[in-house]
Design an enzyme around this catalytic site. Structure first.
Site, PDB file in Angstrom:
ATOM      1  N   GLY A   1       0.837  -1.206   0.000  1.00 12.72           N
ATOM      2  CA  GLY A   1       0.000   0.000   0.000  1.00 12.72           C
ATOM      3  C   GLY A   1       0.863   1.242   0.000  1.00 12.72           C
ATOM      4  O   GLY A   1       0.519   2.275   0.560  1.00 12.72           O
TER       5      GLY A   1
ATOM      6  N   LYS B   1     -11.435  -3.342  10.991  1.00 11.56           N
ATOM      7  CA  LYS B   1     -10.316  -2.912  11.837  1.00 11.56           C
ATOM      8  C   LYS B   1     -10.436  -3.497  13.251  1.00 11.56           C
ATOM      9  O   LYS B   1      -9.437  -3.911  13.846  1.00 11.56           O
ATOM     10  CB  LYS B   1     -10.239  -1.382  11.898  1.00 11.56           C
ATOM     11  CG  LYS B   1      -9.734  -0.736  10.607  1.00 11.56           C
ATOM     12  CD  LYS B   1      -8.323  -1.141  10.270  1.00 11.56           C
ATOM     13  CE  LYS B   1      -7.755  -0.452   9.054  1.00 11.56           C
ATOM     14  NZ  LYS B   1      -6.427  -0.971   8.672  1.00 11.56           N
TER      15      LYS B   1
ATOM     16  N   ASP C   1      -0.903  -7.425  -5.544  1.00  9.08           N
ATOM     17  CA  ASP C   1      -2.255  -7.480  -4.990  1.00  9.08           C
ATOM     18  C   ASP C   1      -2.140  -8.304  -3.713  1.00  9.08           C
ATOM     19  O   ASP C   1      -1.733  -9.472  -3.750  1.00  9.08           O
ATOM     20  CB  ASP C   1      -3.195  -8.165  -5.993  1.00  9.08           C
ATOM     21  CG  ASP C   1      -4.630  -8.254  -5.490  1.00  9.08           C
ATOM     22  OD1 ASP C   1      -4.859  -8.073  -4.280  1.00  9.08           O
ATOM     23  OD2 ASP C   1      -5.529  -8.518  -6.306  1.00  9.08           O
TER      24      ASP C   1
ATOM     25  N   LEU D   1      -0.678   7.582   3.405  1.00  4.61           N
ATOM     26  CA  LEU D   1       0.329   7.293   4.436  1.00  4.61           C
ATOM     27  C   LEU D   1       1.531   6.572   3.837  1.00  4.61           C
ATOM     28  O   LEU D   1       2.683   6.923   4.113  1.00  4.61           O
ATOM     29  CB  LEU D   1      -0.305   6.448   5.547  1.00  4.61           C
ATOM     30  CG  LEU D   1       0.650   5.932   6.633  1.00  4.61           C
ATOM     31  CD1 LEU D   1       1.240   7.090   7.452  1.00  4.61           C
ATOM     32  CD2 LEU D   1      -0.067   4.949   7.556  1.00  4.61           C
TER      33      LEU D   1
ATOM     34  N   TYR E   1     -15.492  -0.773   7.346  1.00  4.93           N
ATOM     35  CA  TYR E   1     -14.091  -0.436   7.637  1.00  4.93           C
ATOM     36  C   TYR E   1     -13.812  -0.604   9.125  1.00  4.93           C
ATOM     37  O   TYR E   1     -12.845  -1.273   9.522  1.00  4.93           O
ATOM     38  CB  TYR E   1     -13.828   0.999   7.190  1.00  4.93           C
ATOM     39  CG  TYR E   1     -12.437   1.517   7.489  1.00  4.93           C
ATOM     40  CD1 TYR E   1     -11.316   0.962   6.887  1.00  4.93           C
ATOM     41  CD2 TYR E   1     -12.250   2.597   8.360  1.00  4.93           C
ATOM     42  CE1 TYR E   1     -10.039   1.447   7.144  1.00  4.93           C
ATOM     43  CE2 TYR E   1     -10.981   3.098   8.615  1.00  4.93           C
ATOM     44  CZ  TYR E   1      -9.875   2.516   8.014  1.00  4.93           C
ATOM     45  OH  TYR E   1      -8.618   3.001   8.269  1.00  4.93           O
TER      46      TYR E   1
END
Length: 324
Positions: free
Chosen positions: A12, A151, A57, A17, A147
């Site tokens: 990522g 998490k 991926d 970030l 989400y």
């Protein structure tokens, strides 16, 4: 402390970030030792040109295994995720990417004897029944976005892999992150990045949250420092193995607009709350991060006005460079 010979993988790496964290890690470990990985190639020239990039991926275990075999990673920073507002549009895919991606990384780390794994959590793990002021480290969690649910589940699995298998997984519950180097990726706190761009362009900003919606926020340099401080703290100092609360400042759209007006008096803001308002209303307004302060010495450097000044200076500089 950092072992500067470590090979590090950032999954990522092209995100808001990841793009900045990868560059900081390359400063610490050397450009060649930090592999940036993402589903799309980097647009940022510094990220693209400074070190190795691999198209990955995170759902493809064969590609991940091949990478680990090629580079012999000692650390993995797993940042790939579908964020809050985007996740609500396709909840089952968000769950699949966020959870299966995490399992793939945790299992790879065990198989390849990776020394440390970083995985970010979020204030989205909290929900409507969570105390909204000074939200404690341990408290009620009833997230109402896919989400947040992913998490919360991820936190439990990270702690499980530490307790069951001894895998050194570390995590932070980020508040909204604000930076000037990359655009955000579909979160409920994105307005606090976009507002600076609109202000510099002389446009009126239409905010998708109401004017007095307080949310915990953090400037990117503080987020980078917290992440690296946590990852380089001695394992014995890490007492929290689900995810640490992390805080810097809390403000509303009305307050960030007032901070911008100190530099751009003609700036105007309007309000048109949309579906993201409901998400924001379920999240904390301020966070108690005393565990992070006590365990590994966390302390933020930026408040709202210091961040606004730095954002405007750097965005202006970037726009001038792009115009040349």
């Amino acid at each position: 402390m950092a072992n500067t010979s470590d090979t590090v993988l950032v999954i990522g790496a092209c995100g808001q970030l990841g793009s900045e964290l990868t560059m900081e890690l390359r400063k610490m470990y050397g450009d060649a030792n930090v592999v940036a990985a993402d589903v799309t190639a980097p647009k940022q020239a510094d990220l693209r040109d400074s070190g190795p990039f691999e198209k990955v991926d995170v759902l493809d275990t064969n590609v991940l295994a091949g990478l680990a075999s090629k580079y012999k990673f000692k650390q993995i920073y797993h940042l790939a995720a579908v964020l809050s507002a985007t996740g609500e549009k396709n909840p089952k895919f968000a769950w699949k990417l966020n959870m299966d991606g995490l399992f793939n990384v945790l299992d790879l780390a065990l198989e390849q004897k990776v020394e440390r794994v970083y995985w970010p959590s979020s204030i989205a793990v909290f929900g409507p029944s969570t105390p909204r002021q000074n939200t404690p480290q341990q408290t009620v969690m009833d997230p109402n976005t896919v989400y947040g649910i992913s998490k919360q589940a991820g936190e439990r699995w990270c702690e499980y892999y530490f307790q069951k298998y001894g895998l050194d997984v570390r995590s932070l519950r980020y508040p909204g992150l604000i930076g000037y180097k990359a655009l955000p990726g579909g979160g409920t706190t994105d307005y606090a990045v976009d507002i600076y761009h609109k202000a510099l362009e002389g446009e009126t900003f239409e905010c998708f949250l109401s004017e007095n919606t307080y949310l915990p926020m953090m400037y990117m340099p503080d987020a980078l420092k917290a992440t690296l401080d946590l990852m380089h703290a001695p394992a014995a100092s890490i007492k929290v193995r689900d995810s640490y609360n992390l805080s810097a400042m809390s403000f509303s759209p009305k307050e960030i607009a007032a901070s911008i007006k100190k530099h751009i008096p003609e700036f105007e803001i309007t309000y048109k709350p949309d579906s993201r308002q409901k998400i924001a209303d379920s999240w904390p307004q301020s966070i108690d991060d005393s565990a992070a302060q006590q365990d590994w010495g966390w302390k933020p450097a930026f408040d709202l006005d210091a961040m606004t000044e730095d954002m405007l200076v750097n965005l202006k500089k970037m726009k001038q460079e792009q115009a040349v």
